[in-house]
Design an enzyme around this catalytic site. Structure first.
Site, PDB file in Angstrom:
ATOM      1  N   GLU A  22       0.760   9.053  20.215  1.00 25.67           N
ATOM      2  CA  GLU A  22      -0.292   8.079  19.925  1.00 25.67           C
ATOM      3  C   GLU A  22       0.305   6.872  19.217  1.00 25.67           C
ATOM      4  O   GLU A  22       1.242   7.019  18.425  1.00 25.67           O
ATOM      5  CB  GLU A  22      -1.353   8.689  18.991  1.00 25.67           C
ATOM      6  CG  GLU A  22      -2.009   9.947  19.504  1.00 25.67           C
ATOM      7  CD  GLU A  22      -2.759  10.676  18.403  1.00 25.67           C
ATOM      8  OE1 GLU A  22      -3.596  11.516  18.736  1.00 25.67           O
ATOM      9  OE2 GLU A  22      -2.489  10.419  17.219  1.00 25.67           O
TER      10      GLU A  22
ATOM     11  N   LYS B  49       0.863   4.367  16.362  1.00 26.53           N
ATOM     12  CA  LYS B  49       0.674   4.499  14.915  1.00 26.53           C
ATOM     13  C   LYS B  49      -0.026   3.232  14.421  1.00 26.53           C
ATOM     14  O   LYS B  49       0.574   2.181  14.279  1.00 26.53           O
ATOM     15  CB  LYS B  49       2.008   4.684  14.195  1.00 26.53           C
ATOM     16  CG  LYS B  49       1.848   4.959  12.697  1.00 26.53           C
ATOM     17  CD  LYS B  49       3.196   5.218  12.041  1.00 26.53           C
ATOM     18  CE  LYS B  49       3.012   5.549  10.576  1.00 26.53           C
ATOM     19  NZ  LYS B  49       2.405   4.428   9.824  1.00 26.53           N
TER      20      LYS B  49
ATOM     21  N   ASP C 289      -1.716   0.402  12.238  1.00 31.14           N
ATOM     22  CA  ASP C 289      -1.368  -0.193  10.949  1.00 31.14           C
ATOM     23  C   ASP C 289      -2.662  -0.466  10.192  1.00 31.14           C
ATOM     24  O   ASP C 289      -3.167  -1.591  10.135  1.00 31.14           O
ATOM     25  CB  ASP C 289      -0.578  -1.488  11.172  1.00 31.14           C
ATOM     26  CG  ASP C 289       0.164  -1.922   9.915  1.00 31.14           C
ATOM     27  OD1 ASP C 289       0.191  -1.136   8.950  1.00 31.14           O
ATOM     28  OD2 ASP C 289       0.707  -3.035   9.896  1.00 31.14           O
TER      29      ASP C 289
ATOM     30  N   TYR D 248      -7.488  10.622  14.730  1.00 33.74           N
ATOM     31  CA  TYR D 248      -6.181  11.197  15.061  1.00 33.74           C
ATOM     32  C   TYR D 248      -6.015  12.646  14.587  1.00 33.74           C
ATOM     33  O   TYR D 248      -4.966  13.255  14.791  1.00 33.74           O
ATOM     34  CB  TYR D 248      -5.042  10.339  14.523  1.00 33.74           C
ATOM     35  CG  TYR D 248      -5.004  10.179  13.015  1.00 33.74           C
ATOM     36  CD1 TYR D 248      -4.834  11.257  12.157  1.00 33.74           C
ATOM     37  CD2 TYR D 248      -5.096   8.911  12.446  1.00 33.74           C
ATOM     38  CE1 TYR D 248      -4.781  11.097  10.794  1.00 33.74           C
ATOM     39  CE2 TYR D 248      -5.029   8.733  11.074  1.00 33.74           C
ATOM     40  CZ  TYR D 248      -4.874   9.832  10.250  1.00 33.74           C
ATOM     41  OH  TYR D 248      -4.820   9.670   8.892  1.00 33.74           O
TER      42      TYR D 248
ATOM     43  N   LYS E 290       9.162   4.976  13.846  1.00 40.12           N
ATOM     44  CA  LYS E 290       8.879   3.599  13.466  1.00 40.12           C
ATOM     45  C   LYS E 290       9.578   2.629  14.424  1.00 40.12           C
ATOM     46  O   LYS E 290      10.679   2.897  14.902  1.00 40.12           O
ATOM     47  CB  LYS E 290       9.342   3.330  12.033  1.00 40.12           C
ATOM     48  CG  LYS E 290       8.712   4.257  10.994  1.00 40.12           C
ATOM     49  CD  LYS E 290       7.205   4.174  10.967  1.00 40.12           C
ATOM     50  CE  LYS E 290       6.707   2.915  10.316  1.00 40.12           C
ATOM     51  NZ  LYS E 290       6.831   2.900   8.862  1.00 40.12           N
TER      52      LYS E 290
ATOM     53  N   CYS F  19      11.366 -15.952 -20.377  1.00 43.56           N
ATOM     54  CA  CYS F  19      10.346 -15.409 -19.479  1.00 43.56           C
ATOM     55  C   CYS F  19       9.372 -16.510 -19.058  1.00 43.56           C
ATOM     56  O   CYS F  19       8.852 -17.240 -19.915  1.00 43.56           O
ATOM     57  CB  CYS F  19       9.588 -14.289 -20.191  1.00 43.56           C
ATOM     58  SG  CYS F  19       8.134 -13.692 -19.306  1.00 43.56           S
TER      59      CYS F  19
ATOM     60  N   CYS G 224       5.749 -15.710 -20.867  1.00 44.51           N
ATOM     61  CA  CYS G 224       5.475 -15.764 -22.307  1.00 44.51           C
ATOM     62  C   CYS G 224       6.522 -16.530 -23.101  1.00 44.51           C
ATOM     63  O   CYS G 224       6.351 -16.729 -24.308  1.00 44.51           O
ATOM     64  CB  CYS G 224       5.339 -14.350 -22.878  1.00 44.51           C
ATOM     65  SG  CYS G 224       6.880 -13.405 -22.866  1.00 44.51           S
TER      66      CYS G 224
ATOM     67  N   CYS H  35      12.277  -8.953 -19.763  1.00 47.98           N
ATOM     68  CA  CYS H  35      11.598  -9.810 -20.733  1.00 47.98           C
ATOM     69  C   CYS H  35      11.456  -9.009 -22.017  1.00 47.98           C
ATOM     70  O   CYS H  35      11.011  -7.859 -22.003  1.00 47.98           O
ATOM     71  CB  CYS H  35      10.220 -10.218 -20.218  1.00 47.98           C
ATOM     72  SG  CYS H  35       9.140 -10.897 -21.496  1.00 47.98           S
TER      73      CYS H  35
ATOM     74  N   CYS I 192       3.706  -9.828 -23.689  1.00 53.05           N
ATOM     75  CA  CYS I 192       3.863 -10.684 -22.513  1.00 53.05           C
ATOM     76  C   CYS I 192       2.623 -10.549 -21.637  1.00 53.05           C
ATOM     77  O   CYS I 192       2.252  -9.436 -21.259  1.00 53.05           O
ATOM     78  CB  CYS I 192       5.102 -10.289 -21.733  1.00 53.05           C
ATOM     79  SG  CYS I 192       5.347 -11.233 -20.213  1.00 53.05           S
TER      80      CYS I 192
END
Length: 686
Positions: free
Chosen positions: A127, A129, A131, A239, A329, A423, A426, A441, A447
């Protein structure tokens, strides 16, 4: 079909049904035409004609409310908005799939099956796949009663109102001979054409467009207002299945079960097929790879499942996936584009991640303008520079990444990237961890970027489990400076929360109640909620069991932390560093001052002369005398190892009421099955 409201003048010409037979026939006609349109893609009437029938239904039900049936098509237009989604425990776990990325992975998968059985060639269901998002639909007596997201595979969210609006999902199964209880599993997704229209609407309203159809479907399914979901026209394909009534016999083949689904008007992917042997799997893969660009929806691979259900049962499951199925995949897609700049993002733990800002480019059906560069070492290793033409890769749901530069196209004016000293969120100093590629950071909980993520983690289900405090509400609380640290949550009142955007008094009170309800927790949950780097749920529970008290945990050294299961030198250093920071201790003391507490740990004395000593036990179904957690604790005190899945290593299955597929698997493997009374009689006195 449009399901639009017709103008009032035209409505005057539509006459309501005056008999229940007319009303029943009207519903049957609407169901038939919906199935033809949404499932078979073969409409027999125009949108206008369908709208007329639907308006007649609404007029009839308004005039004769006593006739309304629970599977009426009128229920698909959306219900009253929810304040939050409820958690639902899956009766049968929703497993993920192992992945195959190349022919070698597929050969290994096939060989593992061939080594177990003597057949020369196995038949597989193949089948596309999809998404999208996995969903579990529950039918009782043929009526749709509940829809649940996959969640973590064990616990999902109740999205019944939203799923009701999906026209291809029947509210009542047609035909006969279906189980009294049937859980159907499938994928909710958004067609490419629907996605394009939705994004155009977003742009027209001045709102941010969705990145891809999967994100659009996910965002839609998590809308608290099902009327919004109804307007976005999601789709669905079946499925598989979850719980099925014990008194109903499954067919012998997976394809036969799918054929039954089709007879019951559940939508099946028209490209599903049976293939034989590794050659058949390979041929199907090549066909779908060529067909992929022409499909009306996104797919990211193919799912192969052994067609013989008895072989599926014998192979069983690993901790996370079935041994009889695999997702092949499609290869990652790569494109070239210009690297315009490199920024940095701040993670929940303070990690600074370089992010490539790209000339927008389509990669695998998704417009990509940002991609990860992982860390400074990777940038230097790949020699990526601002102004380069770079190769961008995206594979399935993986975050797009910069593979490297196209050196032949490098201009003379490229710029080397340097990690900023402060950073961007912050202004705190950015420091590099010794002997690591990670920059951090130093702002900690102060932060803003870390603050939001730290709060999201603190309130999450496996941490303090504060329901109703989602990302949007946390954002408002932080941005309005109502909450700076987790202990500030316990100072919030109903009036303050009700004053926030999209919050009413009742929903605000629910949030406050949930916050106050989280005060009594467990030591393990509390440790996990602190968001200490590298300390996950399992490690947090191990720490709680080992140290027993907060004072013992606080005073522990690196050497003492390393003695705990699942704690190595890296985690031990993170723990010591965390508990040495004064601001962290201030926040923790604030939580104690607010009333956060947990029960005293109780020493578990294992009964040595127990029939369950060193035995593997699985619990399924509902127990009458106690909850399954209590039963698990008793079994562990009797020396048992309690696991969540059936395998050949399982010694006992404790089966309560409504035991499902685990009971079937245990029977097929010859595992000793105990009912609740038999188990209690065997248990030693503890």
């Amino acid at each position: 079909m449009s399901l639009k409201l017709l103008n009032s003048a035209y409505l005057m010409n539509i006459v309501a049904c005056e008999t229940e037979d007319c009303y029943s026939q009207l519903i049957a006609d609407l169901k038939h035409h919906s199935y033809q349109y949404y499932v078979l893609d073969a409409p027999e009437i125009s949108d206008r004609q369908y709208d007329e029938l639907f308006q007649k239904l609404l007029i009839t039900e308004a005039k004769h409310p006593g006739w309304v049936v629970k599977d009426s098509p009128s229920t698909r237009v959306g219900d009253q908005p929810l304040s939050h989604f409820e958690s639902v425990t899956h009766r049968v776990a929703m497993y993920s799939l192992d992945n195959a990325f190349n022919n070698e992975d597929m050969s290994d998968f096939y060989q593992r099956i061939a080594d177990r059985f003597s057949d020369d060639a196995f038949v597989f269901s193949a089948e596309p796949k999809m998404d999208g998002l996995a969903i579990n639909l529950r039918y009782e007596q043929g009526y749709f009663v509940q829809a649940t997201t996959r969640g973590d595979g064990k616990v999902g969210e109740n999205v019944t109102q939203n799923v009701k609006t999906i026209q291809s999902i029947p509210l009542k199964l047609q035909g006969d001979h279906f189980p009294d209880v049937l859980e159907v599993r499938g994928e909710v997704f958004m067609l490419k054409s629907t996605f394009e229209k939705l994004n155009q609407q977003q742009l027209d309203k001045g709102e941010k467009p969705f990145a891809n159809p999967r994100n659009a479907a996910a965002g839609t399914l998590r809308q608290l207002d099902s009327k919004v979901v109804a307007q976005r026209h999601l789709s669905f394909y079946v499925y598989g299945w979850g719980e099925v009534s014990d008194n109903w016999t499954l067919p012998k083949k997976y394809s036969d079960m799918m054929h039954l689904f089709e007879q019951w008007t559940l939508p099946i992917n028209p490209h599903a097929s049976l293939v034989e042997g590794i050659e058949g799997m390979s041929d199907y893969y090549e066909r779908l790879l060529q067909l992929r660009p022409t499909l009306p929806y996104e797919i990211d691979g193919i799912v192969y499942k052994l067609n013989d259900i008895s072989l599926q049962t014998q192979l069983g499951f690993t901790a996370r996936a079935p041994r009889w199925a695999i997702a092949r995949k499609f290869p990652a897609e790569e494109v070239w584009t210009e690297l315009l700049d490199i920024d940095v993002q701040v993670g929940r733990t303070g990690a600074i991640t370089p992010v490539a800002r790209l000339q927008p480019v389509n990669v695998g059906g998704v417009m990509v303008s940002n991609a990860t560069l992982h860390n400074m070492d990777e940038i230097q290793r790949k020699d990526v520079r601002i102004g380069d033409t770079v190769i961008v890769r995206r594979a399935g749901d993986v975050i797009p990444e910069v593979v490297g530069p196209v050196l032949s196209k490098r201009p003379d004016n490229t710029v080397l990237f340097h990690m900023p000293e402060h950073c961007p969120e912050c202004g705190s100093e950015i420091v590099k961890e010794p002997d690591k590629a990670v920059y951090l950071c130093s702002g900690g909980l102060y932060c803003p970027a870390q603050r939001k993520r730290a709060l999201e983690h603190f309130v999450s289900r496996k941490a303090m489990d504060i329901q109703g405090l989602g990302t949007r509400l946390i954002d408002q609380l932080v941005e309005k400076e109502l909450v700076h640290h987790p202990d500030d949550l316990y100072r919030l009142d109903t009036e303050t929360i009700a004053g926030l955007e999209r919050m009413a008094t009742k929903s605000a009170q629910n949030v406050v109640d949930s916050i106050q309800g989280s005060l009594f927790t467990t030591f393990g949950r509390f440790i996990y909620s602190l968001g200490i780097p590298e300390v996950g749920e399992v490690t947090a529970n191990n720490l709680a069991q080992h140290f027993k008290t907060y004072d013992a945990l606080l005073s522990a050294s690196v050497d003492e932390f390393i003695l705990v299961d699942d704690v190595g030198e890296v985690v031990a250093n993170h723990l010591e560093h965390f508990f040495q920071q004064p601001h962290n201790l201030e926040v923790i003391q604030g939580l104690f001052d607010a009333g956060v507490d947990w029960p005293e740990p109780q020493e578990i004395v294992v009964q040595q002369n127990s029939p369950f000593m060193n035995k593997v036990v699985v619990i399924t179904g509902t127990l009458e005398s106690m909850g399954r957690t209590d039963a698990k604790n008793l079994l562990e005190a009797a020396g048992a190892k309690v696991t969540g899945s059936i395998s050949v290593k399982t010694d006992f299955l404790l089966a309560g009421e409504k035991a499902g597929s685990k009971l079937t698997k245990a029977e097929s493997l010859g595992i000793t099955i105990l009912n609740e009374q038999q188990w209690l009689e065997m248990m030693p006195e503890l």
